[in-house]
Write a protein that holds these residues in place. Structure first.
Motif, PDB file in Angstrom:
ATOM      1  N   GLN A   1       0.838  -1.192   0.000  1.00 21.10           N
ATOM      2  CA  GLN A   1       0.000   0.000   0.000  1.00 21.10           C
ATOM      3  C   GLN A   1       0.874   1.243   0.000  1.00 21.10           C
ATOM      4  O   GLN A   1       2.057   1.205   0.361  1.00 21.10           O
ATOM      5  N   ILE A   2       0.273   2.347  -0.432  1.00 19.91           N
ATOM      6  CA  ILE A   2       0.933   3.654  -0.451  1.00 19.91           C
ATOM      7  C   ILE A   2       0.028   4.628   0.283  1.00 19.91           C
ATOM      8  O   ILE A   2      -1.188   4.649   0.074  1.00 19.91           O
ATOM      9  N   GLU A   3       0.610   5.435   1.149  1.00 15.27           N
ATOM     10  CA  GLU A   3      -0.129   6.467   1.876  1.00 15.27           C
ATOM     11  C   GLU A   3       0.546   7.803   1.652  1.00 15.27           C
ATOM     12  O   GLU A   3       1.766   7.933   1.807  1.00 15.27           O
ATOM     13  N   THR A   4      -0.243   8.801   1.275  1.00 15.53           N
ATOM     14  CA  THR A   4       0.307  10.127   1.047  1.00 15.53           C
ATOM     15  C   THR A   4      -0.775  11.192   1.244  1.00 15.53           C
ATOM     16  O   THR A   4      -1.889  11.063   0.717  1.00 15.53           O
ATOM     17  N   ASN A   5      -0.483  12.190   2.031  1.00 16.69           N
ATOM     18  CA  ASN A   5      -1.368  13.344   2.228  1.00 16.69           C
ATOM     19  C   ASN A   5      -2.802  12.956   2.605  1.00 16.69           C
ATOM     20  O   ASN A   5      -3.763  13.564   2.131  1.00 16.69           O
ATOM     21  N   GLY A   6      -2.939  11.935   3.424  1.00 19.52           N
ATOM     22  CA  GLY A   6      -4.266  11.529   3.870  1.00 19.52           C
ATOM     23  C   GLY A   6      -4.986  10.569   2.949  1.00 19.52           C
ATOM     24  O   GLY A   6      -6.117  10.156   3.243  1.00 19.52           O
TER      25      GLY A   6
ATOM     26  N   GLY B   1     -14.791  14.472   0.920  1.00 19.56           N
ATOM     27  CA  GLY B   1     -14.914  15.279  -0.291  1.00 19.56           C
ATOM     28  C   GLY B   1     -13.900  14.953  -1.363  1.00 19.56           C
ATOM     29  O   GLY B   1     -13.886  15.612  -2.413  1.00 19.56           O
ATOM     30  N   GLY B   2     -13.040  13.946  -1.131  1.00 17.85           N
ATOM     31  CA  GLY B   2     -12.020  13.587  -2.115  1.00 17.85           C
ATOM     32  C   GLY B   2     -12.104  12.130  -2.513  1.00 17.85           C
ATOM     33  O   GLY B   2     -12.928  11.369  -2.008  1.00 17.85           O
ATOM     34  N   GLU B   3     -11.261  11.728  -3.458  1.00 17.75           N
ATOM     35  CA  GLU B   3     -11.196  10.344  -3.926  1.00 17.75           C
ATOM     36  C   GLU B   3      -9.740   9.939  -4.155  1.00 17.75           C
ATOM     37  O   GLU B   3      -8.896  10.779  -4.484  1.00 17.75           O
ATOM     38  N   ASN B   4      -9.476   8.659  -3.978  1.00 16.87           N
ATOM     39  CA  ASN B   4      -8.135   8.126  -4.269  1.00 16.87           C
ATOM     40  C   ASN B   4      -8.163   7.397  -5.604  1.00 16.87           C
ATOM     41  O   ASN B   4      -8.795   6.370  -5.759  1.00 16.87           O
TER      42      ASN B   4
ATOM     43  N   GLU C   1       0.190  12.873  -5.170  1.00 14.10           N
ATOM     44  CA  GLU C   1       0.601  12.039  -6.303  1.00 14.10           C
ATOM     45  C   GLU C   1       1.762  11.141  -5.925  1.00 14.10           C
ATOM     46  O   GLU C   1       2.675  11.525  -5.184  1.00 14.10           O
ATOM     47  N   ASP C   2       1.697   9.910  -6.426  1.00 18.76           N
ATOM     48  CA  ASP C   2       2.811   8.965  -6.333  1.00 18.76           C
ATOM     49  C   ASP C   2       2.824   8.158  -7.622  1.00 18.76           C
ATOM     50  O   ASP C   2       1.917   8.288  -8.452  1.00 18.76           O
ATOM     51  N   LEU C   3       3.835   7.315  -7.788  1.00 15.68           N
ATOM     52  CA  LEU C   3       4.030   6.656  -9.076  1.00 15.68           C
ATOM     53  C   LEU C   3       4.779   5.344  -8.895  1.00 15.68           C
ATOM     54  O   LEU C   3       5.687   5.234  -8.077  1.00 15.68           O
TER      55      LEU C   3
END
Length: 489
Positions: free
Chosen positions: A42-47, A366-369, A414-416
């Motif tokens: 898994q990746i976690e970034t900025n919530g 209010g956001g989506e991953n 953003e991640d990659l």
């Protein structure tokens, strides 16, 4: 009781470790990373939280089976739900299609949106289910390299049904003959990518793959895909399996063509048996350099890899579901670019997964991953920096056109991952997601077996060996290897 050492902690390893521990053996697992699961990270970034690897969960009974074998209630470890909706499809001409869990609803939707015969689609879904059961009994539950697989009643059933299994046709030609709308053909052709192959080359036998979604179901585990390896790791530890994380295996020790131990950066360990979950190419070229190399197996063309963008979005998109596909306008050109030219075309098919549609905590309110995957060739030294920049630009333009909004303005995290980083994280040859490709009719027979007499006491599991990649097939590889181990040990 035997001492078993396992290289890697991917799904194949976890399945084999649990089966071996249930049988009473002493099992030790060595993992270079700090977590179990291999590609299931898994990746976690900025919530925002993203499952880094596979995003579709099918055949959950293969996971449940491991808990049941151990005398445990699977629901005490993890739970999942069957999604009422499978996927939303988008074409550039404005055509949109939603497929659902009920096969009859999917057949009706394809008839309504794409002009196919509803009866023909429904019959196709029934037939691939029937073919799946013929093939799975023969190929997915047994070793292709054991004589008993080819001499029993299940083998006879398979022989009698060879004409209907599409071994001598390609997936694309079979679908083009079956359906009148190229969009329907494209929809079912896309399932070749589930094992990293090209529908214009891979045998029509693989047309059974949609059965897993349309007749069995697409599932979502509570907590995301990452909950699967975590729950299996917990079970394995309860059964006495010992895990050595952050301990990379440097060599599988052999003597007189027999596996006898494992060397790591931290020490040497002696075992009665070894199981290897690493990709076959680095396994031989790095861990078994002292043994004869099966060059024909190692030199088979590799499956596709992927470029994956992990975008945290600052708004909700109601027109999107959990799983979404934005198709290329030149599907054959896309696969030619990947498998013949080792590059990417300007109009890639985009797979967009949004786990926060179900698991709300995966994104801030209010956001989506957004997990965005494009199929690309395995790493052969391409200029990936330039290709990533190109594909990012084209993806943003394509999604913006189809959704009618400037996507880039809403990316707040953003991640990659690209083939280079996938290769580095998972030790997969070239970052190929599924080992060797299945782009010829004999591909299933050219996969590395789960056991070779050339190196005794060494068993093979995971996505680069029989029966292939993906969560269900990796667990199947563990089941087959455990069966062979019980027969040989």
């Amino acid at each position: 009781m035997s001492k078993i050492g396992i290289v890697g902690s991917g799904m194949g390893s976890l399945g084999f470790a649990i089966r071996s521990a249930v049988a009473g053996h002493q099992v030790t697992v060595f993992e270079a990373n700090s977590y179990p699961g291999g590609k299931l990270a898994q990746i976690e970034t900025n919530g925002f939280r993203f499952d880094a690897g596979p995003s579709l969960f099918t055949m959950p009974h293969l996971v449940d089976e491991l808990f049941t074998l151990a005398g445990k209630n699977p629901r005490d470890y993890f739970s999942y739900e069957r999604l009422p909706e499978i996927c939303r499809y988008f074409w550039e001409d404005g055509t949109r299609l939603q497929t659902n869990a009920a096969p009859a609803e999917t057949a009706a939707a394809i008839a309504s949106k794409l002009g196919e015969s509803e009866e023909n689609v429904a019959r196709f879904l029934r037939e691939i289910g029937e073919n799946y059961h013929i093939i799975s009994e023969l190929f997915l539950d047994n070793s292709l390299h054991s004589l008993s697989t080819w001499t029993g009643p299940k083998a006879l059933k398979g022989y009698l049904n060879i004409p209907r299994l599409g071994l001598f046709n390609t997936m694309h030609r079979a679908h083009a003959k079956r359906f009148k709308n190229p969009k329907t053909v494209q929809l079912f052709d896309r399932y070749a990518t589930y094992n990293g192959s090209d529908p214009y080359q891979t045998p029509a036998t693989l047309s059974i793959i949609p059965h897993l979604e349309y007749n069995i179901g697409a599932f979502f585990p509570k907590g995301g895909i990452i909950s699967i390896p975590r729950s299996l790791h917990r079970l394995a530890e309860e059964l006495g399996v010992v895990f050595h994380f952050n301990e990379k295996v440097s060599r599988i020790v052999t003597k007189n063509n027999t596996a006898t131990g494992i060397e790591t950066e931290k020490g040497n360990y002696t075992f009665d048996y070894i199981a290897c979950n690493a990709d076959i190419r680095p396994s031989y070229t790095k861990l078994l350099v002292q043994e004869p190399q099966p060059k024909k197996l190692l030199n088979q063309p590799k499956s596709s890899s992927g470029i994956i963008f992990y975008w945290g979005m600052d708004r909700i998109f109601d027109e999107l579901g959990v799983h979404n596909i934005f198709f290329s306008g030149d599907y054959q050109g896309e696969f030619k670019a990947i498998f013949e030219n080792q590059t990417i075309n300007d109009d890639p098919t985009i797979y967009l997964h949004i786990s926060s549609k179900v698991e709300k905590s995966d994104a801030p309110a209010g956001g989506e991953n957004w997990f965005i995957l494009m199929n690309v060739p395995a790493n052969e030294g391409q200029d990936w920096d330039a290709l990533v920049e190109k594909i990012r630009k084209n993806v943003i333009e394509k999604l913006s056109r189809n959704l009618g909004v400037d996507i880039e303005k809403h990316i707040v995290a953003e991640d990659l991952l690209d083939p280079r980083s996938i290769e580095a994280r998972t030790s997969s040859a070239g970052g190929a997601l599924y080992g060797n490709a299945s782009n010829n009719r004999f591909a299933a027979f050219l996969r590395h077996p789960n056991y070779r007499k050339a190196i005794k006491n060494l068993y093979w599991v995971g996505g680069s060996v029989h029966p292939g990649g993906g969560i269900p097939l990796c667990l199947s590889s563990a089941k087959i290897a455990a069966k062979l181990f019980a027969e040989n040990a």
